[in-house]
Write an enzyme that holds these catalytic residues in place. Structure first.
Site, short mmCIF file in Angstrom:
data_model
loop_
_atom_site.label_atom_id
_atom_site.label_comp_id
_atom_site.label_asym_id
_atom_site.label_seq_id
_atom_site.Cartn_x
_atom_site.Cartn_y
_atom_site.Cartn_z
N GLU A 1 -32.87 -56.82 62.30
CA GLU A 1 -33.69 -57.94 61.81
C GLU A 1 -33.13 -58.60 60.56
OE1 GLU A 1 -34.86 -55.02 62.78
OE2 GLU A 1 -36.49 -55.35 64.24
N PHE B 1 -50.15 -47.53 64.11
CA PHE B 1 -48.74 -47.43 64.48
C PHE B 1 -48.01 -48.74 64.12
CE2 PHE B 1 -45.35 -48.02 67.74
CZ PHE B 1 -44.51 -47.04 67.26
N GLN B 2 -46.91 -48.61 63.41
CA GLN B 2 -46.08 -49.74 62.97
C GLN B 2 -46.84 -50.75 62.11
OE1 GLN B 2 -43.81 -51.11 66.42
NE2 GLN B 2 -42.23 -49.63 65.84
N LYS C 1 -51.54 -58.97 66.45
CA LYS C 1 -51.25 -59.08 67.89
C LYS C 1 -52.39 -59.76 68.66
CE LYS C 1 -49.60 -56.47 71.83
NZ LYS C 1 -49.08 -55.19 72.32
N MET D 1 -15.36 -54.84 43.67
CA MET D 1 -16.05 -55.32 42.47
C MET D 1 -16.59 -54.16 41.65
SD MET D 1 -16.58 -57.90 40.71
CE MET D 1 -16.75 -59.57 41.32
C1 LIG Z 1 -26.70 -54.40 49.61
C2 LIG Z 1 -25.88 -54.24 48.38
N1 LIG Z 1 -25.60 -53.00 47.93
C3 LIG Z 1 -24.85 -52.84 46.81
C4 LIG Z 1 -24.37 -53.92 46.12
C5 LIG Z 1 -23.54 -53.74 44.85
N2 LIG Z 1 -22.18 -54.26 45.04
C6 LIG Z 1 -21.80 -55.48 44.61
S1 LIG Z 1 -20.23 -55.86 45.01
C7 LIG Z 1 -19.99 -54.38 45.73
C8 LIG Z 1 -18.67 -54.02 46.37
C9 LIG Z 1 -18.37 -54.86 47.55
O1 LIG Z 1 -17.28 -54.31 48.25
P1 LIG Z 1 -16.53 -55.10 49.38
O2 LIG Z 1 -17.50 -55.70 50.32
O3 LIG Z 1 -15.51 -54.21 49.98
O4 LIG Z 1 -15.87 -56.31 48.61
P2 LIG Z 1 -14.74 -56.35 47.47
O5 LIG Z 1 -15.45 -56.33 46.17
O6 LIG Z 1 -13.85 -55.17 47.66
O7 LIG Z 1 -14.06 -57.64 47.73
C10 LIG Z 1 -21.15 -53.59 45.65
C11 LIG Z 1 -21.27 -52.22 46.16
C12 LIG Z 1 -24.72 -55.19 46.63
N3 LIG Z 1 -24.35 -56.32 46.03
N4 LIG Z 1 -25.44 -55.32 47.77
#
Ligand SMILES: Cc1ncc(C[n+]2csc(CCOP(=O)(O)OP(=O)(O)O)c2C)c(N)n1
Length: 573
Positions: free
Chosen positions: A51, A113-114, A163, A481
């Site tokens: 979703e 439920f749900q 529903k 990052m």
């Molecule tokens: C759902 C979610 N969980 C955690 C984060 C924290 N976060 C920000 S950037 C990042 C790393 C992203 O890694 P990747 O997709 O491999 O991209 P890169 O930075 O290596 O280009 C994380 C864990 C986030 N923004 N969103």
């Protein structure tokens, strides 16, 4: 008058609202609605695999077109899976209508439920929500939901439908309302003339002005007016992450994105400016850096449709509440008619300074002699191969910032990313939502191996609906990052930011019925990318190995002023 059941009314109302696609996933609470969907052909339902993806598809459609996207999810886990997508849209002011199934009305509050209290769960992340308590209200509620989502400062609206309200056994006279009346909601349609006049006088008297514009210019359809005003004045323009494409990225007057990973020249210009015209931008923390040090010599004019955004973090000297398009149009008229024109000598001196900043540090990164690819080079190649004309949908991380910095967006609504919430997993479903609605366009999903795995199951949806998205995976084998912050602030203690046992993405793409490509050398990149984009009817997953240790620069020094930046691993301003 025609008699329709509640379930049929939901579908018919969507059709009457002009909706072509809805994105969703069925479940018990929605079975009557799904049966109504089955018995018609006007509204096409796209079956996602999770979703969250349905909400991002709807959201990206809205970002690309300005019209509200629609997601349909069942009660309980269906609704909670949609929460991240609703919050993503809310943070970026994106119009969206999310229809959630609910347990039968007599069971509400019984831990049925749900059952989840979707009205309660979603309250802080919606512009508005409706719970249907009388089936005959469905057409009016759906009409209102679209009106609220799309007008004023846009945002997501939840319509929660028990529903029994959609039961096929009870039928009602159906009529879709032509107009909406909401006593307590009437967004402004134009700005205050006196304020606009005062702002224009200030604008014309400026010696070091900057136009700082955000997502409000994109969603407010005000790009043409922004370009016209900027041209008349010959003032520099910077865009926020959400505002990219609002002003052409290759234009001489464009000084790049501003903020945490903004360009050197944009952040320097902001810091030294004497006047900031902020349009549809909200001075968020990723832009301003330390508020106490923010642009000490600047007067601020702030145009925003939402009065709550004005002076929220930075006090505006001249606040103007109104739609960006109408207010800018009025300013254009005033500037055109004014005897007073910008101080050409002062503006020339200002441009000389900006050009000097631009040549000193603008848009640079270092390559070495090896064939190892820099992520920036991949984005520059993407810009070249697609002639700067692709829809670029991004995930979250370093790759997102590289895309924002190095892809030259010349048109609005082409850069689609989660700016406010920063939702990893957004990119692929977003690209799907765009591709579905623009089947002939080049649609790229710029991602990383962390982000892409958050909604990788949607490769299956892409196969079912033949969505030829091009996935550009900047593979640095880490949560880049996070690793960058650990390098900069935690003496390179890389706590859980390396991803081991990554899948073979080429085989994975093939397993889903798509084309996979692995690119390891820069010398192979252009040919591979051209080949991928030439496959007009195939999804291609390009797994591109880039320098693992690259950082995104500039990067503002935390809590400093806008001009305090790291420019490379060893140099700072
Ligand atoms: C759902 C979610 N969980 C955690 C984060 C924290 N976060 C920000 S950037 C990042 C790393 C992203 O890694 P990747 O997709 O491999 O991209 P890169 O930075 O290596 O280009 C994380 C864990 C986030 N923004 N969103």
């Amino acid at each position: 008058m025609e008699l329709l059941s509640g379930g049929e009314m939901v579908v018919r109302a969507l059709h009457d609202e002009g909706v072509k696609y809805i994105y969703g996933y069925p479940g018990g609470a929605l079975l009557h609605v799904y049966d109504a969907l089955f018995r018609q052909e006007d509204v096409q339902h796209i079956l996602v695999r999770h979703e969250q993806a349905a909400t991002h598809m709807a959201d990206a459609y809205a970002r690309a077109t300005g019209k509200a996207g629609v997601a349909l999810v069942t009660s309980g886990p269906g609704a909670t899976n949609a929460v991240t997508g609703i919050a993503t849209a809310y943070m970026d002011s994106i119009p969206m209508v999310v229809i959630t199934g609910q347990v039968m009305s007599h069971l509400i509050g019984e831990d049925a439920f749900q059952e989840t209290d979707m009205m309660g769960i979603s309250r802080p992340i919606v512009k508005h929500s409706f719970s249907v308590s009388r089936a005959e209200d469905i057409p009016a509620i759906i009409k209102k939901a679209f009106h609220i989502a799309q007008s004023g400062r846009p945002g997501p609206v939840v319509v929660d439908i028990p529903k029994d309200m959609t039961s096929p056994t009870e039928r009602y006279e159906y009529e879709y309302p032509k107009t909406v009346k909401l006593r307590s909601y009437s967004p402004v349609t134009r700005g205050h003339s006196g304020q606009i006049k005062k702002a224009t006088d200030l604008l014309l008297a400026a010696k070091r002005p900057v136009l700082y514009t955000g997502g409000g210019v994109i969603m407010g359809n005000a790009s043409a007016e922004l370009i016209q005003l900027a041209r008349m004045l010959n003032y520099p323009v910077t865009n926020t992450l959400m505002g990219l494409g609002g002003f052409p990225g290759t234009d001489r007057q464009f000084i790049g994105m501003l903020g945490m990973h903004g360009s050197y020249e944009a952040n320097m210009a902001m810091h030294h400016s004497d006047l900031i015209l902020a349009v549809g931008a909200r001075f968020d923390d990723r832009v301003t850096n330390g508020l106490d040090k923010f642009c000490p010599t600047a007067k601020i004019i702030h145009i925003d449709i939402d009065p709550a955004s004005i002076s929220k973090t930075v006090k505006a000297d001249i606040p103007i509440v109104g739609p960006a398009q109408a207010v800018l149009a009025e300013m254009i008229e005033l500037v055109g008619a004014s005897k007073k024109q910008p101080d050409a000598a002062a503006i020339k001196t200002w441009w000389d300074q900006i050009d000097e900043w631009r040549t000193r540090h603008g848009g640079r990164y270092r390559t070495d002699d090896s064939d190892k690819m820099k992520p920036q080079q991949v984005i520059e190649m993407l810009s070249k191969v697609t002639n700067g004309d692709a829809y670029v949908c991004s995930d979250v991380g370093q790759h997102q910032m590289f895309a924002a910095q190095y892809y030259k967006f010349n048109k609005p609504n082409r850069w689609i990313n989660s700016g406010g919430l920063g939702t990893m997993g957004f990119g692929l479903p977003a690209a799907m939502g765009v591709q579905m609605n623009f089947p002939d366009a080049d649609v790229a999903c710029v991602t990383g191996e962390g982000s892409i795995q958050m909604n990788i199951q949607e490769l299956s949806t892409c196969k079912q609906y033949d969505l030829p998205v091009k996935i550009i995976n900047l593979n640095n084998q880490s949560l880049g990052m996070v690793r960058q912050w650990q390098d900069m602030n935690y003496e390179s203690r890389h706590s859980h930011s390396y991803m081991k046992s990554l899948p073979d993405f080429v085989k994975l793409a093939e397993a889903y019925g798509h084309v996979g490509m692995k690119v390891e050398k820069y010398s192979d990149l252009e040919a591979a990318m051209r080949e991928a984009f030439a496959m007009k009817d195939r999804l291609v997953f390009m797994d591109i190995y880039v320098d693992q240790f690259e950082h995104v620069y500039p990067m503002q020094v935390p809590r400093g002023s806008m001009r305090d930046m790291w420019l490379t691993k060893t140099e700072r301003t």
